[in-house]
Design an enzyme around this catalytic site. Structure first.
Site, PDB file in Angstrom:
ATOM      1  CD  GLU A 154      -3.296   6.164   4.135  1.00 22.44           C
ATOM      2  OE1 GLU A 154      -4.260   6.539   3.427  1.00 22.44           O
ATOM      3  OE2 GLU A 154      -2.126   6.201   3.725  1.00 22.44           O
ATOM      4  CG  ASP A 168      -7.774   5.349   0.430  1.00 19.95           C
ATOM      5  OD1 ASP A 168      -7.723   4.917  -0.736  1.00 19.95           O
ATOM      6  OD2 ASP A 168      -7.664   6.559   0.693  1.00 19.95           O
ATOM      7  CE1 TYR A 183      -3.926   2.282   0.835  1.00 18.56           C
ATOM      8  CE2 TYR A 183      -2.210   3.515   1.941  1.00 18.56           C
ATOM      9  CZ  TYR A 183      -3.476   3.447   1.421  1.00 18.56           C
ATOM     10  OH  TYR A 183      -4.299   4.540   1.476  1.00 18.56           O
ATOM     11  CG  ASP A 191      -1.458  13.667   3.897  1.00 22.30           C
ATOM     12  OD1 ASP A 191      -2.458  14.191   4.416  1.00 22.30           O
ATOM     13  OD2 ASP A 191      -1.523  12.821   2.980  1.00 22.30           O
TER      14      ASP A 191
END
Lengths: 158, 158, 158, 158, 158, 158
Positions: free
Chosen positions: D100, D72, D7, D94
């Site tokens: 994540e 996602d 990912y 970010d």
């Protein structure tokens, strides 16, 4: 006062384990932050009420093995915390309890290890670092289980 | 042929453990379904390359303890399967390996327990039922790790 | 009335963060559905009581880093819910708090994001959609945390 | 040679992020241990192919928000590892990428953080300690992702 | 070409289920992205090779029930993905397969639902939204399982 | 007396399901170990208060589908236990409830299945063995949910 439902990790395969188990049981009953009535005590949930020590044929009974294993696993799943009586002395170290400590850590559950007062052994690295807190059994009755704060084991490990 | 990346559960605290560890290492290297080069071997990943056995001051070094523990946990997280050398004899049963078996089961990971050939001890219920398969070390080199099929331990448990 | 034990996500690296943290602390103390005494407040659990802001040498101390990280992770594991003070303005957005929001979502835990009252910034998609509910800090004191109901963020995201 | 499905954590909201994203993309394509064709690149999977930057009305479109978020999350679930381009400079950090990193750590997944070469900022404690390894983008093309070994961040944290 | 190890969700309790199971089996064998040899096919792993349909006394045999359940659960744990043959028609909807879809989603695993070609029924919301992708059985042989991309079910749900 | 927050698994697609749902609701309200006020009742949390049965256009509304699915999943995540009204008769077996049973088991959550009193059907193996306990609806009002003890289903399975 709030109380926690515990999975009570315990061993009953030799006199030292049995002594720690009984001391720990008394301390848990006395601890005002433990909901003992709803806690899971493995010796009380052997499948069909049968203990291997009294029914040695169970050693090889697959139904008994699977059902007791699944019940213990669910006992941990369905408890707020795991409180395990554990003696790191080689001849008293119970693989069942240690397996449960690892399993509960994998589930992100609070894990408390309770040592005998007189222990002088080092602990293995994995159960030592994987515990939320480690205490002596004489401190168990007054420990506040409502605070799930990590405190690194201050003893020696191998 | 496909290969699996393993976390190699191992112990090196007494001669019996050391013998099993060495036999197991050879068998893993020989097994065509194991990706040994990418497998995680704990003794090779002690923090800063230091072993407690050669540096006893580490017994009480918190930085070494935390870093080695976290590295072992990540070693399991990042492997396909756990293959653990385990001798259930009381004096050889390593709490570190047993903790890892419980942790990996909690993560829903395939767990293989490898016993010495000559073992005559019963196994504790939890590591026995929580294993995907249990085998003798002489069967390790030819075992097919690409098939993650559960087979209940056929020995006796306590 | 039932109360929840919270992990209190907070930041103290600039005045805007500090102001939100203090407002949030007051609101949490006032909220009758929060068990503040047993909640985990990270600034109170820095390893050995040392703060980086007062002890800049900790920036590079591996033992302090590992122990504080592990304690924060366990703080989340051992709490019922995560309540995070978060200002999405670029200069106030604390990566530590955002990481915790993602971690808690991965553990299937209820996550509440508390914004400053005056915020006019959009939020990033991931922390916005991954929150059980998002509220303004002036609503925090009276919010009912006993109802873990998902409500989609009604602001704009990027 | 074995390859990992990644990912790819990425940001495209300012020129510095965009530059890192493009450098990282080239390096990932060049890395022989990455299966780039099957890796999940978020910018390629925005719901119905729509980007917020070109379709500002999506900022408030709940269907787009939910579908992109779920995609996602599944992208991380269904990848072997997470490799995130991350610039810790306050104006480039970010929140989506940081969220994540936390989520993937909660899932016990290997997490690699890739920094710009020129970064001089400290990192926040949580994403720094929660990463399997942290590297500079100029090292990305030759990094061996087949070895999931934990290495503690050697920079400074706050 | 890379291949995925699948847990093959299947039902054999009525002719429509049996027809879908057989079509699905052929398609999986033909799919170049599936490692069929190492995939877990439940009908091949009933405990001791006994099927309830041929041995109705198993209906009440606790050892058979526990061992088959645990084997199926481990089959999912140890596979890369779940691919389930599922007919949403009320009389063909198998609760065993649906349970597995929910379980696999809870484990953050990629879940693919394969419908009969002629199905005109709506699907229930939970298995529909919880699937990575939903396809018809005639598309199964050529589907690329190496790309774990979420695509929202485009049919109707109830 | 302690009380548990439940996710109430329920179906309302035919009269038999509706009858079980209403009986179950009454019993849950009467049960002194259930915190009904804070429990999650799916029919009360359909997105924007819209039910498919009264708004058939929702069948194809992606925003409604995603938001309702995510809310139900969070409802389970944020509850102590799952208590599901389930009729195993083929024409009454609701895939939504069965999916939830599997999901909750995957999260290591206590799962209780409540059957109609008059049921004579066998249950599928997976929801049967994956339940902490299975009971009849007439026993629901007095069941003690504070004890999370595994009891193997004593009926027949297929």
């Amino acid at each position: 006062m709030k109380t926690k439902v515990a999975y009570f990790g315990e061993s009953w395969f030799n006199p030292a384990q049995e002594a720690l188990r009984l001391k720990g049981t008394e301390a848990m009953k006395a601890n005002p932050t433990i909901d003992w009535d709803n806690s899971f005590v493995p010796i009380d949930h052997q499948y069909k009420g049968l203990l291997v020590s009294e029914n040695p044929e169970l050693l090889a009974d697959k139904e008994w093995q699977l059902a007791t294993f699944n019940a213990d696993v669910q006992g941990m799943n369905n408890s707020d915390i795991v409180v395990a009586m554990y003696d790191p002395k080689m001849e008293n170290s119970d693989p069942g309890v240690v397996w449960e400590l690892g399993y509960a850590y994998g589930l992100h559950k609070a894990v408390y290890v309770v040592l005998p007062d007189e222990v002088e052994e080092d602990m293995n690295l994995m159960p030592a670092m994987g515990a939320t807190q480690i205490m002596k059994v004489s401190d168990l009755a007054t420990f506040d289980f409502n605070k799930g704060v990590y405190a690194i084991f201050d003893g020696a490990v191998y």
